[in-house]
Design a protein around this motif. Structure first.
Motif, PDB file in Angstrom:
ATOM      1  N   LYS A   1      11.406 -14.679  -4.886  1.00  0.00           N
ATOM      2  CA  LYS A   1      12.781 -15.074  -5.184  1.00  0.00           C
ATOM      3  C   LYS A   1      13.659 -13.829  -5.191  1.00  0.00           C
ATOM      4  CE  LYS A   1      15.570 -17.660  -8.526  1.00  0.00           C
ATOM      5  NZ  LYS A   1      15.530 -18.403  -9.822  1.00  0.00           N
ATOM      6  N   ASP A   2      14.739 -13.860  -4.434  1.00  0.00           N
ATOM      7  CA  ASP A   2      15.633 -12.709  -4.315  1.00  0.00           C
ATOM      8  C   ASP A   2      14.861 -11.482  -3.835  1.00  0.00           C
ATOM      9  OD1 ASP A   2      18.095 -13.949  -5.191  1.00  0.00           O
ATOM     10  OD2 ASP A   2      17.232 -13.995  -7.199  1.00  0.00           O
ATOM     11  N   VAL A   3      14.191 -11.636  -2.707  1.00  0.00           N
ATOM     12  CA  VAL A   3      13.410 -10.561  -2.096  1.00  0.00           C
ATOM     13  C   VAL A   3      14.049 -10.198  -0.758  1.00  0.00           C
ATOM     14  CG1 VAL A   3      11.157  -9.891  -1.164  1.00  0.00           C
ATOM     15  CG2 VAL A   3      11.290 -11.260  -3.255  1.00  0.00           C
ATOM     16  N   VAL A   4      14.179  -8.892  -0.493  1.00  0.00           N
ATOM     17  CA  VAL A   4      14.761  -8.415   0.754  1.00  0.00           C
ATOM     18  C   VAL A   4      13.746  -7.537   1.475  1.00  0.00           C
ATOM     19  CG1 VAL A   4      16.607  -7.074   1.832  1.00  0.00           C
ATOM     20  CG2 VAL A   4      17.103  -8.473  -0.186  1.00  0.00           C
ATOM     21  N   PHE A   5      13.413  -7.914   2.711  1.00  0.00           N
ATOM     22  CA  PHE A   5      12.613  -7.080   3.605  1.00  0.00           C
ATOM     23  C   PHE A   5      13.593  -6.410   4.564  1.00  0.00           C
ATOM     24  CE2 PHE A   5       9.813 -10.496   2.251  1.00  0.00           C
ATOM     25  CZ  PHE A   5       8.609  -9.860   2.003  1.00  0.00           C
ATOM     26  N   GLU A   6      13.629  -5.091   4.575  1.00  0.00           N
ATOM     27  CA  GLU A   6      14.647  -4.389   5.348  1.00  0.00           C
ATOM     28  C   GLU A   6      14.016  -3.285   6.194  1.00  0.00           C
ATOM     29  OE1 GLU A   6      18.780  -3.559   3.686  1.00  0.00           O
ATOM     30  OE2 GLU A   6      17.807  -1.603   3.507  1.00  0.00           O
ATOM     31  N   GLY A   7      14.128  -3.432   7.515  1.00  0.00           N
ATOM     32  CA  GLY A   7      13.646  -2.393   8.413  1.00  0.00           C
ATOM     33  C   GLY A   7      12.163  -2.136   8.334  1.00  0.00           C
ATOM     34  N   VAL A   8      11.393  -3.141   7.971  1.00  0.00           N
ATOM     35  CA  VAL A   8       9.945  -2.988   7.834  1.00  0.00           C
ATOM     36  C   VAL A   8       9.238  -3.767   8.936  1.00  0.00           C
ATOM     37  CG1 VAL A   8       9.812  -4.932   6.217  1.00  0.00           C
ATOM     38  CG2 VAL A   8       7.980  -3.249   6.252  1.00  0.00           C
ATOM     39  N   VAL A   9       8.091  -3.259   9.385  1.00  0.00           N
ATOM     40  CA  VAL A   9       7.263  -3.972  10.357  1.00  0.00           C
ATOM     41  C   VAL A   9       6.185  -4.725   9.602  1.00  0.00           C
ATOM     42  CG1 VAL A   9       5.691  -3.746  12.305  1.00  0.00           C
ATOM     43  CG2 VAL A   9       7.704  -2.262  12.154  1.00  0.00           C
ATOM     44  N   LEU A  10       6.194  -6.044   9.720  1.00  0.00           N
ATOM     45  CA  LEU A  10       5.186  -6.897   9.096  1.00  0.00           C
ATOM     46  C   LEU A  10       4.331  -7.489  10.202  1.00  0.00           C
ATOM     47  CD1 LEU A  10       7.420  -8.796   6.496  1.00  0.00           C
ATOM     48  CD2 LEU A  10       5.899  -6.865   6.053  1.00  0.00           C
ATOM     49  N   SER A  11       3.083  -7.034  10.279  1.00  0.00           N
ATOM     50  CA  SER A  11       2.173  -7.499  11.318  1.00  0.00           C
ATOM     51  C   SER A  11       1.178  -8.485  10.726  1.00  0.00           C
ATOM     52  CB  SER A  11       1.434  -6.301  11.935  1.00  0.00           C
ATOM     53  OG  SER A  11       0.574  -6.726  12.966  1.00  0.00           O
ATOM     54  N   GLU A  12       1.217  -9.715  11.210  1.00  0.00           N
ATOM     55  CA  GLU A  12       0.349 -10.811  10.786  1.00  0.00           C
ATOM     56  C   GLU A  12       0.397 -11.055   9.279  1.00  0.00           C
ATOM     57  OE1 GLU A  12      -3.410 -11.315  12.752  1.00  0.00           O
ATOM     58  OE2 GLU A  12      -2.947  -9.752  14.203  1.00  0.00           O
ATOM     59  N   PRO A  13       1.601 -11.195   8.716  1.00  0.00           N
ATOM     60  CA  PRO A  13       1.691 -11.559   7.300  1.00  0.00           C
ATOM     61  C   PRO A  13       1.307 -13.017   7.096  1.00  0.00           C
ATOM     62  CG  PRO A  13       3.866 -11.577   8.277  1.00  0.00           C
ATOM     63  CD  PRO A  13       2.926 -11.092   9.346  1.00  0.00           C
ATOM     64  N   ASP A  14       0.707 -13.312   5.965  1.00  0.00           N
ATOM     65  CA  ASP A  14       0.256 -14.668   5.651  1.00  0.00           C
ATOM     66  C   ASP A  14       1.069 -15.200   4.477  1.00  0.00           C
ATOM     67  OD1 ASP A  14      -1.052 -17.016   5.094  1.00  0.00           O
ATOM     68  OD2 ASP A  14      -3.066 -16.145   5.038  1.00  0.00           O
TER      69      ASP A  14
ATOM     70  N   GLY B   1      11.589  -0.285   5.039  1.00  0.00           N
ATOM     71  CA  GLY B   1      10.931   0.692   5.891  1.00  0.00           C
ATOM     72  C   GLY B   1       9.410   0.584   5.836  1.00  0.00           C
ATOM     73  N   GLY B   2       8.766   1.394   6.670  1.00  0.00           N
ATOM     74  CA  GLY B   2       7.309   1.420   6.679  1.00  0.00           C
ATOM     75  C   GLY B   2       6.691   0.311   7.511  1.00  0.00           C
ATOM     76  N   LYS B   3       5.392   0.152   7.356  1.00  0.00           N
ATOM     77  CA  LYS B   3       4.633  -0.832   8.132  1.00  0.00           C
ATOM     78  C   LYS B   3       3.530  -1.401   7.247  1.00  0.00           C
ATOM     79  CE  LYS B   3       2.391  -1.380  12.656  1.00  0.00           C
ATOM     80  NZ  LYS B   3       1.080  -1.963  12.270  1.00  0.00           N
ATOM     81  N   ILE B   4       3.440  -2.716   7.224  1.00  0.00           N
ATOM     82  CA  ILE B   4       2.443  -3.396   6.402  1.00  0.00           C
ATOM     83  C   ILE B   4       1.714  -4.399   7.290  1.00  0.00           C
ATOM     84  CG2 ILE B   4       2.010  -4.713   4.314  1.00  0.00           C
ATOM     85  CD1 ILE B   4       4.673  -3.755   3.222  1.00  0.00           C
ATOM     86  N   ASP B   5       0.406  -4.219   7.434  1.00  0.00           N
ATOM     87  CA  ASP B   5      -0.419  -5.095   8.262  1.00  0.00           C
ATOM     88  C   ASP B   5      -1.220  -6.065   7.396  1.00  0.00           C
ATOM     89  OD1 ASP B   5       0.385  -3.692  10.579  1.00  0.00           O
ATOM     90  OD2 ASP B   5      -1.199  -2.204  10.283  1.00  0.00           O
ATOM     91  N   TYR B   6      -1.341  -7.308   7.876  1.00  0.00           N
ATOM     92  CA  TYR B   6      -2.206  -8.310   7.247  1.00  0.00           C
ATOM     93  C   TYR B   6      -1.877  -8.487   5.759  1.00  0.00           C
ATOM     94  CZ  TYR B   6      -4.681  -6.926  11.472  1.00  0.00           C
ATOM     95  OH  TYR B   6      -4.985  -6.596  12.766  1.00  0.00           O
TER      96      TYR B   6
ATOM     97  N   GLY C   1      -2.340  -1.819   4.578  1.00  0.00           N
ATOM     98  CA  GLY C   1      -3.072  -2.769   5.405  1.00  0.00           C
ATOM     99  C   GLY C   1      -3.954  -3.646   4.537  1.00  0.00           C
ATOM    100  N   GLY C   2      -3.912  -4.953   4.800  1.00  0.00           N
ATOM    101  CA  GLY C   2      -4.769  -5.873   4.059  1.00  0.00           C
ATOM    102  C   GLY C   2      -4.454  -5.948   2.580  1.00  0.00           C
ATOM    103  N   THR C   3      -3.198  -5.741   2.219  1.00  0.00           N
ATOM    104  CA  THR C   3      -2.807  -5.812   0.811  1.00  0.00           C
ATOM    105  C   THR C   3      -2.865  -7.246   0.316  1.00  0.00           C
ATOM    106  OG1 THR C   3      -1.339  -3.918   1.106  1.00  0.00           O
ATOM    107  CG2 THR C   3      -0.967  -5.281  -0.832  1.00  0.00           C
ATOM    108  N   GLN C   4      -3.500  -7.435  -0.844  1.00  0.00           N
ATOM    109  CA  GLN C   4      -3.674  -8.764  -1.414  1.00  0.00           C
ATOM    110  C   GLN C   4      -2.597  -9.028  -2.460  1.00  0.00           C
ATOM    111  OE1 GLN C   4      -6.093 -10.873  -0.154  1.00  0.00           O
ATOM    112  NE2 GLN C   4      -6.313  -9.166   1.277  1.00  0.00           N
ATOM    113  N   LEU C   5      -1.672  -9.918  -2.132  1.00  0.00           N
ATOM    114  CA  LEU C   5      -0.634 -10.332  -3.075  1.00  0.00           C
ATOM    115  C   LEU C   5      -0.644 -11.846  -3.253  1.00  0.00           C
ATOM    116  CD1 LEU C   5       2.216  -7.880  -2.054  1.00  0.00           C
ATOM    117  CD2 LEU C   5       1.561  -8.332  -4.422  1.00  0.00           C
TER     118      LEU C   5
END
Length: 237
Positions: free
Chosen positions: A151-164, A137-142, A121-125
């Motif tokens: 570049k060449d990134v795959v999001f698979e089966g993950v819940v992204l809540s309010e990504p910026d 997989g998993g869940k990442i908020d904010y 949650g609230g990870t700063q990238l």
């Protein structure tokens, strides 16, 4: 399934199979093959150099490791609350079951990395660079990806809540069977971004930045009221 290419014409799949399904160029997937790893039980240090190590069941919360380098490493089931890893480099590494709030990875570089079943949650990238990264997989908020380059990134089966993704650059990025909830795309630039199998596609801001993305016809119908509002069209029965 029929699909719609935003901001360009759909391309046919090449005979060589270089393109993805439906002619969308496929992301080059991370293929991490770790060597035998040595257990690591210590903490993090600024500008640390970690090579061929396994961090397992460690609480790294609040530790300072900015500028560190992780090569052929695995972080498994580690706590990362408020862990400082700005400008860190992860190369040929796996992060599995990591959890934490406020993890700082601003300006970090991830190349050939797998992130599996993370609870963050609230990870700063912001300002980070990701190349050949699989987030599964998993869940990442904010999640803060502002001005990051993917570049060449795959999001698979993950819940992204309010990504910026404000001001971010996305090239050959695939969202497969994901939930993308209240996403901010303000100022983002996209090329060959595949959203067709997103289970829940909810754009809070920056709908106009979908140029360069591919969506399904069903998603287009779902987004039609928002598209109409974007260009000032009133829809009344």
């Amino acid at each position: 399934m029929p699909y719609v290419t935003m901001g360009g014409m759909a391309r046919k799949t090449t005979k060589s199979g270089a393109g993805g399904a439906g002619g969308v160029p496929a992301a080059r997937r991370a293929e991490v093959r770790l060597p035998p790893l040595s257990p690591y039980g210590g903490g993090l240090d600024p500008d640390g150099d970690y090579d061929g190590l396994e961090f397992k069941d460690l609480d790294l919360s609040g530790q300072e490791g900015p500028g560190s380098r992780f090569i052929d490493c695995a972080l498994r089931d580690c706590g990362l609350d408020e862990t400082a890893l700005g400008r860190a480099r992860f190369i040929d590494s796996v992060l599995s079951g990591v959890r934490g709030v406020g993890t700082d990875l601003a300006g970090a570089s991830l190349r050939d990395v797998e992130v599996v079943d993370a609870r963050l949650g609230g990870t700063q990238l912001h300002g980070a660079v990701l190349e050949r990264v699989l987030i599964r997989g998993g869940k990442i908020d904010y999640l803060n990806f502002r001005k990051a380059r993917l570049k060449d990134v795959v999001f698979e089966g993950v819940v992204l809540s309010e990504p910026d993704f404000g001001g971010a650059e996305l090239v050959r990025v695939e969202f497969r069977d994901c939930v993308l909830r209240r996403a901010d795309l303000s100022g983002a630039r996209m090329k060959d971004v595949d959203l067709r199998t997103v289970a829940e596609l909810d754009i809070a801001r920056g709908l106009d930045r979908l140029a360069g993305a591919v969506i399904s016809s069903a998603q287009l119908l779902h987004l039609a009221p928002a598209f109409a509002a974007q260009i000032g069209v009133r829809v009344e029965d």
